[in-house]
Design an enzyme around this catalytic site. Structure first.
Site, PDB file in Angstrom:
ATOM      1  N   SER A  19       1.075  -1.380  -0.060  1.00 58.87           N
ATOM      2  CA  SER A  19       0.102   0.096   0.001  1.00 58.87           C
ATOM      3  C   SER A  19       1.005   1.148  -0.079  1.00 58.87           C
ATOM      4  CB  SER A  19      -0.664  -0.032   1.186  1.00 58.87           C
ATOM      5  OG  SER A  19      -1.717   1.252   1.423  1.00 58.87           O
ATOM      6  N   ASP A  86      -8.301   4.111   2.625  1.00 59.83           N
ATOM      7  CA  ASP A  86      -9.225   2.988   2.499  1.00 59.83           C
ATOM      8  C   ASP A  86      -8.604   1.766   2.491  1.00 59.83           C
ATOM      9  OD1 ASP A  86     -11.456   4.604   2.678  1.00 59.83           O
ATOM     10  OD2 ASP A  86     -11.642   4.793   0.372  1.00 59.83           O
ATOM     11  N   GLU A  87      -7.521   1.520   1.685  1.00 56.42           N
ATOM     12  CA  GLU A  87      -6.634   0.480   1.590  1.00 56.42           C
ATOM     13  C   GLU A  87      -6.299   0.016   3.040  1.00 56.42           C
ATOM     14  OE1 GLU A  87      -4.396   0.333  -2.889  1.00 56.42           O
ATOM     15  OE2 GLU A  87      -3.131   0.851  -1.087  1.00 56.42           O
ATOM     16  N   LEU A  88      -5.610   1.253   3.666  1.00 56.13           N
ATOM     17  CA  LEU A  88      -5.104   0.892   5.064  1.00 56.13           C
ATOM     18  C   LEU A  88      -6.322   0.236   5.883  1.00 56.13           C
ATOM     19  CD1 LEU A  88      -2.830   1.009   7.307  1.00 56.13           C
ATOM     20  CD2 LEU A  88      -3.620   3.382   7.506  1.00 56.13           C
TER      21      LEU A  88
END
Length: 1017
Positions: A19, A86-88
């Site tokens: 990420s 949002d990935e996190l």
């Protein structure tokens, strides 16, 4: 090559998901990471084909879930992307729900800026949140706070980006390979083996390395190699496990053809190309010299096999590893393999666990099977193969069936075990096989030089034969601290040797071992022949037999005679005629419970090397002087009727004289003064011994055991070269002058009330326990080689003087009058025990506790963790929150109380576990053997030191427990230490470094309650 993910317990498509904020790192850091990961065979999800949108799509969520590890690269603009945030959130959800491993890289940002969303990172975050709801802001903020607390690499702290990336790749590989494949889950001791072998492999080194796993048959070499392969194969571009090489030799080939054939099979397997054909021996180099490979060559027994498959390291690409398993250590020497892991036998505890894992599918015995399990473990000799085979055969069986198996194991070797062990024996030449059988029957655990002397008049090349047997892992030459070397053969190999003799044709046998057959020969004086050299039999398995006078007439070459009793029931089953003719060439006479009062008058010991008449009815051996020039060892122990020793003037080569338990012996004859090669004299338990000749100078005498000679009052100077002197439970009042003495043991000698004014500076071990000694001389501090002192039960001892810094162990348990000790106790890494010493004053207690800070251990009475330990808690668990200052070690204090229901006499163990918050790895578990808790009269403090390899700023939980539940844990505490302050304090010889910390509050640290006349804690 199998992909790394294929070995995981869950089917992951990718090893790593990254990420990151593309403009910050894609063309710099990330591109370098991808390159390094490709080199290491690490698969990473590639997002370049994904179209970015306002929210992350299903394909990206799926990629995160299909990755074993997520690496979050936190750069300055990371928080400017709602996509990244949002990935996190998704990554942290996978961590929580699926156990995904999360790693962090702080690229140009401070972790605290990420945690608090401040600085340039905070500005970017606030700009992103300005367009979002408060709920989204809180969700992202929480995620950033969580990820910032995950320890990772800080780019700003590295001078070299390439080195940092290499470390990241290693960390990823370590996490991918954190545990062996599930095939070996629960296998006792496998982790310790793998840890040692990985250290030898040095996996980060780019050189090609060949490492061997060596050990006897059945020890578990192949199992360890398979576990290693499952653990490491995914690190390499190509990998191959070549099993059963022992059976690879084909007589139809010449040497070149054999090597060519072996290479074809090998390359077909490693390259996954069946039926490969090659025309020269350079094929391996041609195909693998640019490949990083892991090759396991299992059960190698011929040098040609190594020459064919791994003749040169240049055949394989950089970083390749070749692992060879073998029983033949000589083969490794011939091939120049120096990195060898020698697989040892498991501990008693682990051996029992191995048996139980097969017999009960758990690591401890079922209720009611405890003693039977221990008996079986002992009979298997802790050999993993034996434990596996026998344990599996016992699964589901009842107690009476177990008892039958125990009886059978005493004499019969399981066929599956024999088949494995016999392979090594059959590979020996005739000379080595003969020596193997003689060791199995007569000379196991015997002195190596003694065995060489036994065969001095034969054609057998013993020196070379012993070397061969040791190299083939069929024996072990065990070297002791005094320089003696003993030959040790495993019990199951001994049984295999007996089976080999039983399978020989009767006319071929040089050694007779069948008790009934031998008794028939001795009773009827017929049979056997010239080729019989040895006879050994168990008289506890026969009925009564009367030996004929001429029983040995048909065995003129008999040199080794051993008569033993595996079960001593007190019955004398053999009747020996007074004038029986022993063979004149006897070199070993080992006859347990010899029934006559003396040896026959015709007995000729001219060739005798060892005379062992343990537990005999002898009153004397012979009259007059005998030729004893070859005699090296005489053992008459437990011959309770022995009244006198013979004239030993001619035994000028005698090295060992054992007279333990000769209760009727009153005097050692003056002829002992001629024994100038005597190294050991043992008269333990000679309760009527009163006289040892004076004016002797036995220059070779080094070890003297006089324990239990309760009438012995004076010990003359027998030798000035004595190193080990044991005069326990005697009436002696002093010790002879021995300037080179290393060990002195006068325990239990109540008349012994004082030491010599000047103890020899060579002393390393001193045992004064249960004596009436009242004072230890001041010269004690000058004994700079002293390592261990035992003062247990010295009830009149009131104080301890200054101790030498060399001291490692001091036991002063049950010293009821002990009040003071010299302060400070500056002894590094020492273990001190003051159990039940209730009169210790304040300064003594302070010194003992302070000593444990020098990487030591201590036991003393106490009800509460002292105030010096700045982290304390009730019960068995303790949480420490580091303050940010680097630490290198802890000192722990645990308050224990004996469980009154416990009736065990085996010292229990304290188990402690370290658990680091958010750590993906397994807890660190350490066993500490804590001594005789069952003898503690009240609560005691157990204090010990532990080093940590690296500083960690996360919360740490320590848990303490007793696996056997023999004691209760009342409180626990810890103190964080900095290595520098401890070292400086120790080197200065002061306690200044502890002045501010070691402030004892009597109301808290020391109780005021009374226990009789003693103050307790």
């Amino acid at each position: 090559m199998a992909s790394p993910s294929s070995f995981s317990s869950q089917n992951y498509k990718f090893n790593v998901f990254a990420s990151f904020h593309g403009p910050d790192v894609r063309k710099t850091l990330l591109s370098h990471i991808r390159l390094q990961f490709n080199r290491n065979g690490i698969t990473m999800f590639d997002d370049q084909k994904i179209v970015r949108s306002a929210t992350i799509g299903p394909s990206l969520v799926e990629a995160i879930k299909e990755s074993r590890i997520s690496i979050v690269i936190l750069s300055k603009k990371y928080a400017s992307s709602s996509w990244c945030l949002d990935e996190l959130v998704e990554i942290l959800e996978c961590k929580k729900a699926m156990g995904q491993i999360v790693m962090t890289i702080f690229y140009g940002v401070d972790p605290s800026d990420v945690r608090k969303q401040i600085g340039k990172f905070g500005i970017a975050f606030n700009e992103t949140c300005a367009r979002k709801t408060e709920e989204e802001r809180q969700k992202w903020s929480k995620a950033l706070n969580q990820v910032s607390n995950i320890a990772g690499e800080d780019f700003l702290r590295w001078d070299n980006e390439a080195i940092m990336i290499e470390k990241i790749a290693r960390d990823v590989l370590d996490k991918l390979n954190a545990t062996p494949s599930r095939d070996f889950d629960g296998m006792v001791g496998i982790e310790a083996h793998l840890r040692e072998i990985k250290s030898l492999l040095d996996l980060d080194n780019v050189e090609v390395k060949i490492v061997a796993i060596a050990g006897p048959a059945g020890i578990g070499k192949t199992t360890i190699a398979r576990a290693l392969y499952g653990l490491l194969s995914k690190r390499f571009q190509l990998s191959c496990f070549v099993d059963n090489l022992r059976g690879s030799y084909h007589s139809g080939f010449d040497e070149y053809g054999f090597k060519l054939h072996l290479q074809e099979q090998f390359l077909s397997k490693v390259l996954n190309q069946s039926g490969m054909r090659i025309c020269h021996l350079g094929a391996i180099k041609e195909n693998l010299s640019d490949q990083r490979v892991l090759i396991i060559l299992d059960d190698v027994n011929k040098l040609k096999q190594l020459e064919a498959l791994a003749n040169e390291t240049t055949w394989f690409g950089p970083g390749s590893r070749i692992v060879v398993t073998t029983e033949n250590k000589e083969l490794l020497q011939q091939h120049g393999i120096n990195n060898t892991y020698h697989v040892g036998f498991p501990s008693d505890e682990d051996a029992l666990k191995i048996l139980c894992s097969y017999a009960f599918k758990q690591t401890s015995p079922r209720h009611g099977f405890e003693e039977l399990s221990e008996s079986v473990t002992k009979l298997c000799g802790k050999l993993p193969l034996g434990l596996c085979v026998v344990g599996s055969s016992l699964r589901g069986k009842k107690e009476d069936e177990w008892e039958d198996v125990v009886t059978r194991l005493e004499t019969i070797l399981d066929q599956d075990i024999e088949d494995v062990l016999r392979v090594g024996y059959e590979s020996l030449d005739e000379n080595a096989q003969t020596l193997f059988l003689h060791i199995a029957i007569f000379f196991n655990k015997e002195d190596g030089d003694l065995v060489k002397t036994m065969f001095a008049e034969s054609d057998l090349d013993v020196k070379y034969g012993l070397k061969i047997l040791e190299n083939r892992s069929l024996i072990k030459m065990k070297i002791f601290s005094n320089g003696d070397t003993k030959i040790v053969m495993h019990r199951l190999l001994q049984q295999m040797g007996k089976r080999a003799i039983q399978k020989q044709e009767p006319w071929e046998r040089q050694i007779l071992i069948d008790a009934r057959e031998i008794c028939h020969v001795l009773e009827h004086a017929k049979g056997t022949g010239w080729n019989v050299h040895g006879m050994s039999f168990d008289i506890s398995r026969i009925s009564e037999v009367s030996i004929r006078k001429k029983a040995f007439k048909r065995m003129p070459n008999l040199q080794f005679l051993k008569v033993y009793k595996s079960k001593d029931d007190g019955n004398n089953r053999m009747h020996v005629p007074e004038e029986m003719d022993f063979p004149c060439l006897l070199r070993l006479l080992d006859w347990k419970a010899y029934p006559s009062k003396s040896l026959p008058p015709t007995f000729n010991p001219e060739h005798l090397v060892e005379l062992n008449m343990h537990s005999s009815q002898l009153e004397y051996l012979w009259q007059g002087t005998q030729p004893l020039k070859n005699l090296k060892k005489m053992d008459l122990s437990q011959s309770k009727n022995l009244k006198q020793l013979p004239d030993l003037s001619n035994a000028t080569n005698l090295e060992y004289l054992y007279l333990m338990g000769c209760e009727s012996l009153i005097e050692i004859p003056s002829s002992i003064s001629h024994l100038h090669k005597l190294e050991m004299l043992a008269t333990v338990g000679c309760i009527n011994l009163e006289v040892i000749p004076a004016h002797m100078n036995l220059e070779s005498l080094q070890t003297v055991y006089l324990g239990g000679c309760s009438r012995l009052r004076n010990i003359p100077v027998m030798s000035t070269n004595i190193r080990y002197l044991f005069i326990t439970n005697t009436a002696v009042e002093g010790v002879p002058l021995c300037p080179g003495l290393k060990t002195l043991d006068v325990s239990g000698s109540r008349n012994f009330k004082g030491l010599l004014t000047h103890l020899p500076t060579s002393l390393t071990t001193l045992n004064l326990c249960y004596t009436d000694i009242e004072r230890i001389p001041d010269c004690f501090k000058s004994l700079h080689q002293l390592k261990g002192v035992n003062l247990r039960g010295c009830r009149r001892l009131a104080s301890l003087p200054e101790l030498p810094r060399s001291l490692l162990t001091l036991v002063a348990d049950d010293c009821e009058s002990l009040e003071t000790v010299f302060c400070p106790l500056n002894t590094l890494k020492a273990s001190f025990s003051f159990a039940n010493c209730f009169k210790l004053d304040r300064e003594a207690r302070r010194a003992i506790i302070q000593q444990s800070f020098f990487m030591g251990k201590a036991v003393l009475p106490g009800r509460e963790v002292p105030a010096v330990f700045d982290h304390r808690a009730k019960g068995y668990s303790l949480t420490i929150r580091p303050d940010g200052n680097p630490y290198t070690s802890f000192v722990f204090c645990v308050v224990v109380s004996r469980n009154q229901k416990s009736d065990k006499t085996i010292p229990p163990s304290l188990l402690w576990r370290r658990i680091i918050a958010q750590d993906e790895g397994y807890p660190v578990e350490v066993w500490n053997r804590i001594g005789d808790v069952f003898k503690y009269r009240t609560e005691h403090l157990l204090i010990f030191h532990f080093d940590f390899l690296e500083f960690d700023n996360r919360d740490i939980v320590f848990e303490f427990s007793s696996e056997s539940h023999d004691f209760d844990i009342i409180e626990c505490g810890a103190k964080v230490l900095a290595e520098k302050s401890i070292k400086e304090s120790y080197e200065s010889g002061s306690d200044q470094a502890f002045e501010d910390d070691v402030v004892f509050e009597p109301s808290k640290a020391f109780g005021d309650e009374k226990y009789g006349d003693c103050c307790i804690l």
